[in-house]
Design an enzyme around this catalytic site. Structure first.
Site, PDB file in Angstrom:
ATOM      1  N   GLY C 148      -7.685  -9.583   2.956  1.00 25.76           N
ATOM      2  CA  GLY C 148      -6.856  -9.013   2.001  1.00 25.76           C
ATOM      3  C   GLY C 148      -5.379  -9.627   2.266  1.00 25.76           C
ATOM      4  O   GLY C 148      -5.205  -9.864   3.419  1.00 25.76           O
ATOM      5  N   CYS C 149      -4.602  -9.677   1.180  1.00 25.97           N
ATOM      6  CA  CYS C 149      -3.238 -10.321   1.255  1.00 25.97           C
ATOM      7  C   CYS C 149      -2.561  -9.260   2.122  1.00 25.97           C
ATOM      8  O   CYS C 149      -1.747  -9.719   2.889  1.00 25.97           O
ATOM      9  CB  CYS C 149      -2.772 -10.400   0.000  1.00 25.97           C
ATOM     10  SG  CYS C 149      -2.987  -9.074  -1.522  1.00 25.97           S
ATOM     11  N   TYR C 150      -2.514  -7.967   1.662  1.00 25.02           N
ATOM     12  CA  TYR C 150      -1.885  -6.876   2.464  1.00 25.02           C
ATOM     13  C   TYR C 150      -2.269  -6.787   3.986  1.00 25.02           C
ATOM     14  O   TYR C 150      -1.277  -6.918   4.636  1.00 25.02           O
ATOM     15  CB  TYR C 150      -1.999  -5.721   1.909  1.00 25.02           C
ATOM     16  CG  TYR C 150      -1.123  -5.325   0.613  1.00 25.02           C
ATOM     17  CD1 TYR C 150       0.239  -5.295   0.566  1.00 25.02           C
ATOM     18  CD2 TYR C 150      -1.869  -4.812  -0.509  1.00 25.02           C
ATOM     19  CE1 TYR C 150       0.760  -5.041  -0.852  1.00 25.02           C
ATOM     20  CE2 TYR C 150      -1.405  -4.677  -1.549  1.00 25.02           C
ATOM     21  CZ  TYR C 150       0.268  -4.911  -1.783  1.00 25.02           C
ATOM     22  OH  TYR C 150       0.611  -4.383  -2.970  1.00 25.02           O
ATOM     23  N   SER C 153      -0.523  -9.804   5.991  1.00 26.90           N
ATOM     24  CA  SER C 153       0.836  -9.881   6.230  1.00 26.90           C
ATOM     25  C   SER C 153       1.121  -8.690   7.116  1.00 26.90           C
ATOM     26  O   SER C 153       2.091  -8.718   8.019  1.00 26.90           O
ATOM     27  CB  SER C 153       1.699  -9.407   4.820  1.00 26.90           C
ATOM     28  OG  SER C 153       1.767  -8.409   4.392  1.00 26.90           O
TER      29      SER C 153
END
Lengths: 345, 345, 345, 345
Positions: C148-150, C153
């Protein structure tokens, strides 16, 4: 103190009516309707209102007019007209923010809106609610058809040129730019944030539904048939609308002289501000207010008047103008509840 | 009816003071100052005000306090303090929107602002203008230091946790997101549209000047030393500020129970709204209003309270709070001139 | 030259895969699927692609894997998993951009996604596609669960602190800010332009579905159980994501020393850039690229490491990372097709 | 492989040149100049470039042309022309992105730019770099005057109407909307985020400097004198430009027939895309690419052609077109380094 009701309270123009009328000293709220959110309180739908109003939303009923002096219809086009006879049979007056009663000809309505008009007999009773031109008729009207946002910006900008006979009537062009809130409050792919952010999109060029409304009213002012090229554009901002208007001047005139004509024309109008010569109308100076700013320029190289006209699409282009019409209909001061400046930045 | 003057009328907080006070029933404008635009009228600088006020801007002079009851200082930090003795020698009261008199210790001020404090003797006379905690002191103050926008959002959000002794004082973190108007009205490369649009930029982590202000006030509430990690972020919007606040709970508590504590704590406060359990504070529900919305959540998996706090940085974070302080100082109703809902969308 | 197919080509991650792979020298397109737009060409759906690709969209079929070497699943969560056995029975390898195979425990999946996992037996076969930590496993995997993107990061930002044992594992907090494109391409009221423009909205605090994904992977890196407070926020921009990460340091360390640890840790990584001490990660420097920028700060006053991490949610947070995984799985150079800088402004 | 230098590398068009040329297979960088940032590396000024180029910035010197085959001038208007003789005395060819050599008449230049032209003798040597019309002349030119962004969008949109003799030459109007990056990279109050966000601002109506450039080039194409009303508007987005163009048709023609004329006219052009009849050009479909999209509509009610034209102001409107010109001048394939689609969303 009068009672007002709003049909369609959970849309953007409904919300804006509530917000404006909350600070209006002469009104109190009777009924707020919503089909989608019936049973909820309006502050649950719009938490921005928390602490100011807590009316429960109810579905629209045909006898809503019995419990209010003014009924605002903030419904999608063609959804309110079926009960208009019932509304008008009640003691209330109606201000309809939809397009249903703006076009005087049922035939033209059907041609542009692609649906039959259900109340052609009532069309003559509706007054077009642009106070700058129809103040007296509005005062005595039972049914006011509140103008569209684009027509308000275009008509206010072009009217002096037309009424004073300064331009060729076959040269009219309106290039308009609107914020996204004009599309209303509903889930739609084309107005998703990621779809319309950071981009400008022309749409409906040559066939937008506001075209016949603009032409009808300008024709009425000119007392002569005319048409216009009207080009709306969606731009990435929430509120505001600017129209840049082009017309061929019949004879040479300076920017200053033309600006003076505009100033005189709108002398005393509470919500039209004519800018100094050489200034252009910017939405940043009118948003959140009921003003329409108009900038006047003569492009002497090409013999054209170029008029810029800016307003807040939800206020002077919708709910603010509706309150202004209510003030006129009820004999309140026309600025009552609308006497605030724009908000910048 | 009192006379008010604004030093620094051509900045954003100055403009917002004017806009709010225009609708305040108890004030009229005396002097508006601007060095940059002296000689122009305020409506030439901000055409949004056209038709509402037309005062001529003048340079700030040391005797401005002689002609007003309340003097608002909306000046950049450290530019107004040199004349504070003169201002206070006049009959007026002063509400200073800059940071100059917020920090009680001249030493700490100089350490974070990298410039000597010119009036250390006056520091004890200044009251920190957060009405929710210092209403009585504000009422009798001659000089009110109006809080910063970040400190207002952080202190209002954390205070109940700290005063009620619910959390470890060494666990406090504030992660704040601000719109760009907080940077003020001046030409700067970093806040050019193309530089900050469509991006999020953390800045000043661990050394932002609002840190000692937050710590001073929370320490005062806690009656015990504490510090906090404060991380501001610039995000692409004009107005609004949200702080997400983290603190380790001393013992288990449910979200509902904690929300009730908050609700009781701020019972009767006119401008603090505690959201329902499970709701988070969104700037969209407070912008253009004087409200601070607070959402209360317990992250039971990690034993933390996570508080969200949202306000309009130019209103409750600056000029609205200044008007609230004026209302208290003058004995006006505290909501006078501020009793309007947020604007959405 | 390999053949690739994309299931879900008419969403944002599907479009981004197409755009990136169009310039990838080692691939050609086999099948593009869309249920909504089946029968149309992809350039009709996305006119930005006109002149570059004109594949006709077809509905997804279970034997899509027979005509490609790599199958990208860019489908909504839980819609692709029903045919995973068929996909894996074909000769192709699968890179799944949905969350379906990221969580190793079907039980935890069901608890956070509120739906049964249809292929618990296949979960052990899926490798979590974060190349910085699982490059070797990805190389030999048949099924890669693209992160996932979160989580990308947050994990990239916290990993060095955790693996090097520098922080207390019960002190982890991630405060993340995302652009709106992360919500995908579908009509929804909450992501309408007017609803989310000019506002910041925390959401899912304490219960966002990316939490167990982050915890699973950090636990794997730490070799010890841990949990984290994860707070996502929606902010008004189309692309980009920034996470500000907080952790209590076990002992004092300077910002420079910590930055050196990070630099050494990610030495040689093609898409992680460690910023100079005192710089913070800004999305403006990474959007439209496959980079994750990481800024390292020690807040010595509070004894915390504060890490900022920025990436493009649709590239390093989704489609770019998927291409990076494909490069690893196929033995292409890892930067192939991804070797371009960010775009500013 | 040729060597290229960029004068003015720290502005937006300079940065965009660097970004595009980094991926161009036939060039390598020689000298990058900046007065403001001399001594710094380009990646310090633009961290988006980190890892891709690390040239040190130097001040511009008159002999920069000795060490490159192509010199790009990405300087503010009138700052590069003083050394043009020296540049042309060196072996390099020059592509000037400023307006200095676009206007063929020094007199007209001085009238619109309010400054003397320093090199009137060199004006005849400059070719106007719009490849669609001057490809051959560009091929052999030593000095190419790269077109302005507005002129590119307007000329490409109107040229077929004019060259094919379809419209009255006294009826031309261009209403253009531009993102803010067109204002360049410098601290200025009017392009501060808070000043121009959420608003549309017409500017320079009737006297914008791009007017004579548009008229000169259209006159050249028409082989007859003509003028145009040109109205630029600033709208709240970073990139992109759309022009809506109006012209009175000499005789009736259908939208389809007109669209076919456009399609035939631009047949084979690598960077002009004619949209299907009834589609309008949206910046969202061209940003970050070198394309100009053109939509063709006939407003039969008013007898006007309404053309919409969209491009990325920094690419086809500046740096991309400069690379296209370089490709032509050097005999590279015209799409080399520019063969990528737009980025959406």
């Amino acid at each position: 103190m009068i009672d007002i009701s709003i049909a369609g309270a959970s849309g953007y123009t409904g919300l804006e009516l509530i917000r404006l009328l909350l600070k209006h000293p002469e009104v109190r709220f009777s009924t707020l309707t919503s089909e989608t959110y019936a049973g909820k309180s309006i502050a649950e739908v719009f938490p921005s209102l928390e602490g100011h109003i807590d009316h429960k939303l109810v579905p629209l009923s045909e006898n809503i007019g019995n419990t209010c002096h003014i009924l605002f219809l903030a419904l999608p086009h063609t959804t309110g007209m079926k009960w208009m006879p019932q509304f008008l049979a009640s003691p209330c007056k109606v201000i309809d923010l939809s397009a249903d009663f703006r076009i005087k000809s049922a035939e033209i309505f059907e041609q542009w809106y692609h649906t039959p008009h259900l109340q052609p007999d009532l069309l003559p009773k509706a007054e077009y609610g642009l106070p700058e031109f129809h103040r007296n008729a509005i005062q005595s009207a039972r049914l006011v058809a509140n103008p569209g946002c684009y027509p308000t910006s275009v008509i206010l900008g072009l009217a002096p040129l037309i009424i004073e006979g300064l331009v060729n009537l076959d040269s009219l062009i309106a290039d308009s730019k609107s914020g996204v809130s004009g599309a209303g409050r509903k889930a739609s792919l084309s107005t998703q944030y990621s779809e319309c952010n950071e981009g400008v999109s022309p749409y409906g060029l040559g066939n937008h539904r506001h075209t016949p409304e603009i032409e009808q009213e300008l024709t009425r002012l000119a007392n002569r048939d005319l048409n216009i090229s009207f080009s709306p554009h969606l731009i990435p901002m929430t509120r505001g609308m600017e129209s840049t208007l082009y017309a061929k001047l019949k004879k040479e005139i300076s920017t200053s002289a033309l600006q003076e004509i505009y100033q005189r024309f709108y002398q005393g109008e509470p919500f039209v501000r004519i800018l100094k010569p050489g200034s252009f109308a910017r939405t940043g100076n009118v948003v959140y207010s009921n003003y329409c700013d108009i900038g006047v320029t003569v492009d002497s190289r090409t013999g054209r008047a170029i008029i810029t006209s800016a307003l807040d699409n939800l206020i002077k282009g919708a709910s603010g103008q509706a309150v202004q019409n209510m003030n006129i209909m009820q004999g309140f001061g026309e600025r009552t509840g609308l006497d605030f400046p724009a908000i910048f930045p």
